[in-house]
Design a protein around this motif. Structure first.
Motif, short mmCIF file in Angstrom:
data_model
loop_
_atom_site.label_atom_id
_atom_site.label_comp_id
_atom_site.label_asym_id
_atom_site.label_seq_id
_atom_site.Cartn_x
_atom_site.Cartn_y
_atom_site.Cartn_z
N THR A 39 -59.85 35.83 3.48
CA THR A 39 -58.73 36.19 4.23
C THR A 39 -58.45 36.97 4.05
N GLU A 41 -55.60 39.69 4.70
CA GLU A 41 -53.64 39.97 6.21
C GLU A 41 -54.06 41.94 5.79
N ARG A 42 -54.65 42.28 4.92
CA ARG A 42 -55.19 43.82 4.46
C ARG A 42 -55.41 44.04 3.28
N ILE A 78 -51.95 39.27 0.07
CA ILE A 78 -52.60 40.32 1.26
C ILE A 78 -53.77 39.58 1.28
N THR A 79 -54.53 39.21 0.10
CA THR A 79 -55.77 38.59 0.81
C THR A 79 -56.08 37.14 -0.04
N THR A 171 -61.20 41.23 8.90
CA THR A 171 -59.55 40.44 8.98
C THR A 171 -60.62 38.88 7.72
#
Lengths: 221, 221
Positions: A39, A41-42, A78-79, A171
């Motif tokens: 997943t 996020e950025r 973020i990930t 994403t």
């Protein structure tokens, strides 16, 4: 490269615990990935300082579940990635029952439960994008004598068009490994896309048998 | 991966000096490698702590010469590389005269001299090893819109046999880049070997034009 760095984090924990790849191989085993659920996020940006974390979450008789995450300078995640590891018996080329001495030191919790993880998405009316073939290279092979899980991503990404890659950000990705691929085999990578153009479907086959499949969810840039 | 890490060291210096790739690209230019000469005493081993160094050595009107080296924990140099950089005009796709503001900050010495570097070895009676073709992937391309210099190594190494790679260590490599390769082109990689089996010769062509050639010197393990 992202997945590579996450994998190295778990390898570092193994080294720290004295459970090196070499040691596991000497016993006739190797750690193998059967699924990653990513997943994003950025993605980290160029030159950014990040922290990479990993933690053995739980295990049952056959499967180890592990979490990975990346934090930026503010401590914001973020990930994330959730992955399933199994122990392969190198001689039988089959999944082995986990050996307590190879699992307990990581500190994950023992459970009877098998996690019911979502499979990669599939869609019947997806549109064809590409079908490409690859010859497995020496550098694709790891200490398990098969294609390292990380190399599948290169084949999958290469199935998408330049225009798509330049205008979309990943994403989510769900990738499931079913059958190992060996040195010298020819690999077929099929790519298709959903009607709304935001989900891509990937299938990797070798010697006419499905080896791995995945779905990626994207957002427009 | 070794060359990749060395290249990142010079990129780090550029960032430190505020001369980012983005800034150079915005001016219509990009840094391009025309030659690497690598000398390997030994490669870093897994888990080892190393230090990577780079230094702009000198430059003339068209060429920048840069040194790279890797030290182990005792401060012993285990690997060295000498590289030639040029500035490419992105519009003309040609080598440009160096701009003082893009070169002087690195602190290399200006000289009138063009270094007379050895070319990669070639031998007329080398024995055929392999000829393989590759399709250039999106991920092979860098901000100069051509195949990054680092990706040529993968094609060259893949030309050698598994048996050779498992029984030899690289001691020297000389690689010269002559013509850029673009996304979607088909690449031909030819590999041959000297009679004493310790020097390999590599030629990369795209669209029937020689793009790059190299020689590698090896020792038996």
């Amino acid at each position: 490269m992202l997945i590579n760095i996450l994998m190295l984090a778990s390898q570092n924990q193994s080294i720290y615990l004295g459970l090196t790849e070499e040691k596991i191989n000497d016993k006739g085993y190797g750690w193998v990935i059967t699924q990653h659920i990513l997943t994003v996020e950025r993605l980290p940006i160029f030159g950014e300082n990040i922290r990479v974390y990993t933690k053995a979450k739980s295990y049952n008789r056959y499967f180890c579940y592990r979490d990975f995450w990346i934090e930026d300078g503010n401590g914001t995640i973020i990930t994330r990635m959730h992955s399933v590891f199994v122990l392969m018996d190198h001689k039988k080329r089959k999944i082995a029952r986990l050996l307590p001495e190879l699992v307990e030191p990581y500190g994950g919790e023992y459970t009877n439960k098998i996690e019911r993880l979502a499979n990669p998405l599939t869609e019947s009316n997806a549109q064809y994008v590409s079908e490409k073939t690859y010859r497995v290279r020496f550098m694709d092979i790891d200490s398990n004598q098969h294609v390292n899980n990380v190399h599948y991503f290169d084949w999958m990404i290469d199935g998408l068009t330049e225009d798509f890659l330049l205008t979309h950000d990943l994403t989510e990705m769900n990738i499931k490994y079913k059958k190992e691929i060996h040195y010298g085999e020819t690999v077929d990578s099929e790519t298709s896309i959903s009607e709304n153009k935001l989900v891509t479907y990937h299938k990797i086959s070798a010697e006419n048998e499905e080896s791995c499949y995945a779905s990626c969810t994207w957002k427009s840039r």
